[in-house]
Design a protein around this motif. Sequence first.
Motif, short mmCIF file in Angstrom:
data_model
loop_
_atom_site.label_atom_id
_atom_site.label_comp_id
_atom_site.label_asym_id
_atom_site.label_seq_id
_atom_site.Cartn_x
_atom_site.Cartn_y
_atom_site.Cartn_z
N SER A 70 -8.60 8.29 -7.07
CA SER A 70 -9.89 7.92 -7.62
C SER A 70 -10.62 6.96 -6.69
N THR A 71 -11.96 6.97 -6.77
CA THR A 71 -12.77 6.01 -6.03
C THR A 71 -13.09 4.78 -6.88
N ASP A 72 -12.51 4.70 -8.06
CA ASP A 72 -12.66 3.54 -8.93
C ASP A 72 -11.67 2.47 -8.46
N ALA A 73 -12.17 1.31 -8.08
CA ALA A 73 -11.31 0.23 -7.58
C ALA A 73 -11.93 -1.11 -7.95
N PRO A 74 -11.13 -2.17 -7.98
CA PRO A 74 -11.66 -3.49 -8.37
C PRO A 74 -12.65 -4.02 -7.34
N ASP A 75 -13.69 -4.69 -7.82
CA ASP A 75 -14.73 -5.25 -6.96
C ASP A 75 -14.20 -6.43 -6.15
N ASP A 76 -14.82 -6.66 -5.01
CA ASP A 76 -14.58 -7.85 -4.19
C ASP A 76 -13.13 -8.00 -3.75
N THR A 77 -12.49 -6.86 -3.48
CA THR A 77 -11.08 -6.88 -3.04
C THR A 77 -10.88 -6.17 -1.71
N GLY A 78 -11.88 -5.43 -1.26
CA GLY A 78 -11.71 -4.60 -0.08
C GLY A 78 -10.99 -3.30 -0.37
N LEU A 79 -10.66 -3.06 -1.63
CA LEU A 79 -9.97 -1.82 -2.04
C LEU A 79 -11.01 -0.79 -2.46
N GLY A 80 -10.81 0.46 -2.01
CA GLY A 80 -11.79 1.49 -2.31
C GLY A 80 -11.24 2.69 -3.05
N LYS A 81 -9.92 2.77 -3.21
CA LYS A 81 -9.31 3.92 -3.88
C LYS A 81 -8.25 3.42 -4.87
N SER A 82 -7.89 4.30 -5.79
CA SER A 82 -6.82 4.00 -6.74
C SER A 82 -6.14 5.30 -7.14
N TYR A 83 -4.96 5.16 -7.72
CA TYR A 83 -4.22 6.28 -8.30
C TYR A 83 -4.58 6.33 -9.78
N LYS A 84 -5.05 7.49 -10.23
CA LYS A 84 -5.47 7.63 -11.63
C LYS A 84 -4.62 8.68 -12.33
N LEU A 85 -4.17 8.33 -13.53
CA LEU A 85 -3.43 9.24 -14.39
C LEU A 85 -4.21 9.39 -15.68
N ASP A 86 -4.57 10.62 -16.03
CA ASP A 86 -5.41 10.89 -17.19
C ASP A 86 -4.68 11.84 -18.13
N CYS A 87 -4.44 11.42 -19.37
CA CYS A 87 -3.73 12.24 -20.34
C CYS A 87 -4.65 13.35 -20.86
N ASP A 229 -6.00 6.69 -20.12
CA ASP A 229 -5.83 6.85 -18.68
C ASP A 229 -5.21 5.58 -18.13
N TRP A 230 -4.82 5.61 -16.86
CA TRP A 230 -4.16 4.45 -16.23
C TRP A 230 -4.44 4.51 -14.73
N TYR A 231 -4.91 3.40 -14.18
CA TYR A 231 -5.22 3.29 -12.75
C TYR A 231 -4.39 2.18 -12.13
N ILE A 232 -4.05 2.34 -10.86
CA ILE A 232 -3.36 1.28 -10.13
C ILE A 232 -3.75 1.31 -8.66
N THR A 233 -3.83 0.13 -8.05
CA THR A 233 -4.11 0.02 -6.61
C THR A 233 -3.75 -1.38 -6.15
N GLY A 234 -3.86 -1.61 -4.86
CA GLY A 234 -3.59 -2.94 -4.30
C GLY A 234 -2.19 -3.43 -4.56
N VAL A 235 -1.20 -2.54 -4.44
CA VAL A 235 0.19 -2.89 -4.74
C VAL A 235 0.82 -3.59 -3.54
N GLN A 236 1.42 -4.75 -3.77
CA GLN A 236 2.06 -5.49 -2.68
C GLN A 236 3.35 -6.12 -3.16
N LEU A 237 4.28 -6.31 -2.22
CA LEU A 237 5.55 -6.98 -2.49
C LEU A 237 5.71 -8.09 -1.47
N GLU A 238 5.92 -9.30 -1.96
CA GLU A 238 6.08 -10.47 -1.09
C GLU A 238 7.46 -11.08 -1.31
N VAL A 239 8.04 -11.62 -0.25
CA VAL A 239 9.34 -12.26 -0.33
C VAL A 239 9.15 -13.68 -0.84
N GLY A 240 9.84 -14.03 -1.92
CA GLY A 240 9.71 -15.35 -2.53
C GLY A 240 8.95 -15.30 -3.83
#
Length: 375
Positions: A70-87, A229-240
Amino acid sequence: MAFSKIASGGVDGGVGDELRPNAKPLFINGNMEVAQRGTSETGQTGSGHFTCDRWGLGNSSLGTYTIEQSTDAPDDTGLGKSYKLDCTTADASPSAGDRLYFYYQFEGQELQLLEKGTAQAKKSTLAFWVKSAKTGTYTVQAYDNDNGRAVSVQYTISSANTWEHKVLVIPADTSGAYDNNNASSLIFLWYLGAGSTRTSGTLQTSWASDVAANTAVGNVNLSDSTSNDWYITGVQLEVGEFTSATLPPFQHETLGDNLLRCQRYFWRADTSTNARPFCMGRYWSADNVGGLIYYPVKMRAAPTVTWVNPTNGWLSSGGSGSSNDYFTDIVTDAATSESVVWYTSGTSADGTAGYGTIIYTGTAGGRQMNCSAEL
């Protein structure tokens, strides 16, 4: 993988936190920008990798879905795409063993910096942007695929159809080291629904041997309505251990770097265009032309190679002197490695043994070569 270790400051309980400003993100394609398989899949009732590279959907008899980049993404994050799941077909009453989850798998050799299974084991922080029409409690399970251990953490979607940022701390585990190899060691599963097999116990909030009933207690059922529906983006894993205030910013890679990292696991050679150069070849006999196709990067393992419409026609230019040779089929030879795939025409060609040639797509379209080394 280079990273700088910095003493934690202003992070609650964050002893041993590590900032990795010069390293690649641990999650590949966490911004959902790369989608080699396509941008939309409809009518999905099963499990697999659809649309966004590296990310999978697990579905055991819990509804039907359209999956989109999807092109739906949170504003002011630099993110432009997301994964969308639609029932699209609901299941409001899951059977005991039913479940629906979004997932990502890590190789063990990617996670040695966590020092799991040692006295120096580190916490980690999982963060992501999420949005859904379905408010309520959701679960993320971290599953140790090498040792059968697991821990679950939960988050709440408070406002419908609103992007929310979630920051979840994964406890350290001094038991069960990850194998230092290219096999699946850690799986993150975002639960979107489950039957009693995985919801009837007590949520497992500390690392321990996996107990199915303790996986996703109290989780919503995204499949209970076709309005969900359910959208997700900007996934990150940090140590600590980090909070929303101290979390390092999402690391944005160039599209080229992101794509190459994805192609370690999956590469699609799209040859659907007519009369398009495909690869070099050589006539091993008058009726057999073959050669090598090199992957863009060395893959995780020797991939499974599948062809879509391989019999739609091919053209060999130069294999018979000045004339062109049209042959019907192309297949994969068993001699395939992490770096190269060997192809052959079988016995459908008609050229001159010993001649080199350029293989083009023929007059019919719709061909693809898919190389998968997914975990």
